[in-house]
Design an enzyme around this catalytic site. Structure first.
Site, PDB file in Angstrom:
ATOM      1  N   ASP A  82       6.832   5.564   7.451  1.00 50.16           N
ATOM      2  CA  ASP A  82       5.492   5.398   6.830  1.00 50.16           C
ATOM      3  C   ASP A  82       4.478   5.837   7.906  1.00 50.16           C
ATOM      4  O   ASP A  82       4.907   6.016   9.321  1.00 50.16           O
ATOM      5  CB  ASP A  82       5.404   3.824   6.659  1.00 50.16           C
ATOM      6  N   ASP A 108       0.532   4.734   8.598  1.00 53.55           N
ATOM      7  CA  ASP A 108      -0.460   3.787   8.777  1.00 53.55           C
ATOM      8  C   ASP A 108       0.182   2.464   9.163  1.00 53.55           C
ATOM      9  O   ASP A 108       0.730   1.855   8.103  1.00 53.55           O
ATOM     10  CB  ASP A 108      -1.362   3.563   7.971  1.00 53.55           C
ATOM     11  N   GLY A 123      -8.797  -0.591   2.173  1.00 49.47           N
ATOM     12  CA  GLY A 123      -9.869   0.404   1.747  1.00 49.47           C
ATOM     13  C   GLY A 123     -10.531   1.442   2.774  1.00 49.47           C
ATOM     14  O   GLY A 123     -11.261   2.298   2.167  1.00 49.47           O
ATOM     15  N   TYR A 126      -9.461   4.588   5.393  1.00 50.22           N
ATOM     16  CA  TYR A 126      -8.341   5.653   5.600  1.00 50.22           C
ATOM     17  C   TYR A 126      -8.812   6.380   6.986  1.00 50.22           C
ATOM     18  O   TYR A 126     -10.155   6.534   7.439  1.00 50.22           O
ATOM     19  CB  TYR A 126      -8.526   6.736   4.598  1.00 50.22           C
ATOM     20  N   GLN A 174      -1.873   8.402   0.679  1.00 56.70           N
ATOM     21  CA  GLN A 174      -3.202   8.782   1.162  1.00 56.70           C
ATOM     22  C   GLN A 174      -4.445   9.050   0.119  1.00 56.70           C
ATOM     23  O   GLN A 174      -4.607   9.931  -0.434  1.00 56.70           O
ATOM     24  CB  GLN A 174      -3.389  10.017   1.906  1.00 56.70           C
ATOM     25  N   HIS A 234      -2.652  10.749  -4.404  1.00 55.25           N
ATOM     26  CA  HIS A 234      -2.838  10.255  -5.902  1.00 55.25           C
ATOM     27  C   HIS A 234      -3.574   8.894  -5.887  1.00 55.25           C
ATOM     28  O   HIS A 234      -3.372   8.054  -4.978  1.00 55.25           O
ATOM     29  CB  HIS A 234      -1.846  10.573  -6.875  1.00 55.25           C
ATOM     30  N   ARG A 242       3.551   7.803  -5.189  1.00 57.49           N
ATOM     31  CA  ARG A 242       2.856   6.817  -4.671  1.00 57.49           C
ATOM     32  C   ARG A 242       3.898   5.783  -4.178  1.00 57.49           C
ATOM     33  O   ARG A 242       4.466   5.127  -5.298  1.00 57.49           O
ATOM     34  CB  ARG A 242       1.578   6.423  -5.239  1.00 57.49           C
ATOM     35  N   LYS A 243       4.181   5.446  -3.123  1.00 58.17           N
ATOM     36  CA  LYS A 243       5.139   4.390  -2.799  1.00 58.17           C
ATOM     37  C   LYS A 243       4.302   3.138  -3.303  1.00 58.17           C
ATOM     38  O   LYS A 243       3.108   2.902  -3.148  1.00 58.17           O
ATOM     39  CB  LYS A 243       5.338   4.093  -1.213  1.00 58.17           C
TER      40      LYS A 243
HETATM   41 MG   LIG Z   1       1.730   1.210   6.405  1.00 56.52          MG
HETATM   42 ZN   LIG Z   2       1.440  10.667  -5.845  1.00 52.81          ZN
END
Ligand SMILES: [Mg+2]
Ligand SMILES: [Zn+2]
Length: 181
Positions: A7, A9, A19, A21, A54, A93, A101-102
Site C-alpha cells: 500500500d 499512504d 478525505g 490526498y 487514489q 475510481h 478499488r481495495k
Molecule cells: Mg494506507
Molecule cells: Zn478502480
C-alpha cells in the site's frame, strides 16, 4: 515470499488526513524506515509492487498528471535511498465504480496478469488498512496489517500484525521460505 504488494499512504509515506490526498509532490513524506525496507526487498531479489487507491482523481481534486508527479517524487525519494518499486498500480475510481478499488483485488490481479510468474501463495500484501488485508485475501496472498506502535490490535483478518513496514519486512525476510506468513 517473492512478490511484496505494498500500500502507499500510511505504509510508505505519511498518510494525509481522511478525505485529503497527496496532490502535490512536496506533500509526499516517506515514513521512517520505509525506504530502507524497500531497499532490503530489492537487495533480496523480491518484486515490489505498489497498489494504491487514489479516489482524489475521480473526485477531480487532482489529475492523473498530478498523481504521476507524486509518483515520480516517490521514485526519486526511494532512489535517494537506493530503493525502487518494480511496478505501480493505481485505482483512480470512486467507491463502487470499479473492480480495482481495495478491498477488491483488481490491482493485484492486474499485476498478476502483467507478471505471470507471480504466485499469490508466495506473495504478501502489506498495508495499514483492513481494505489492504481484504484485497490480499481476495487475491490469495498472505497479509500483513501495519498498526503503528502502542495500539491494541484491531479485529483483523490479517495473518500478521506489526507496527511498520520495516518491522514487517524484517519479520518476513527472516521467516520460513514457505508460502505462509
Ligand atoms: Mg494506507
Ligand atoms: Zn478502480
Amino acid at each position: 515470499m517473492r512478490t511484496f504488494f505494498l500500500d502507499r499512504d500510511g505504509t510508505l509515506n505519511a498518510k494525509p488526513p481522511d478525505g485529503r490526498y497527496v496532490m502535490d509532490p512536496a506533500e509526499l513524506v516517506l515514513l521512517p524506515g520505509a525506504a530502507e525496507a524497500v531497499r532490503e526487498l530489492n537487495a533480496h531479489g523480491r518484486r515490489v509492487v505498489l497498489v494504491t487507491n487514489q479516489r482524489g482523481v475521480a473526485r477531480r481534486l487532482m489529475t492523473s498528471a498530478d498523481l504521476a508527479a507524486v509518483h515520480a517524487r516517490l521514485a526519486a525519494l526511494l532512489r535517494g535511498h537506493g530503493a525502487f518499486l518494480d511496478a505501480v498500480y493505481v485505482c483512480p475510481h470512486e467507491v463502487g465504480e470499479c473492480g480495482c478499488r481495495k478491498p477488491l483485488p483488481g490491482l493485484l490481479r492486474a499485476a498478476m496478469r502483467d507478471f505471470p510468474d507471480i504466485d499469490p501463495a508466495d506473495s504478501v500484501m502489506i498495508g495499514d488498512s483492513e481494505s489492504d488485508v481484504l484485497a490480499g485475501k481476495a487475491a490469495g496472498t498472505g497479509t500483513v496489517l501495519l498498526q503503528g506502535p502502542g495500539k491494541p490490535p484491531d479485529n483483523t483478518a490479517a495473518d500478521l500484525v506489526t507496527t511498520d513496514l520495516r518491522m514487517a519486512v524484517g519479520l518476513l525476510l527472516t521467516s520460513s521460505k514457505g508460502g505462509c506468513v
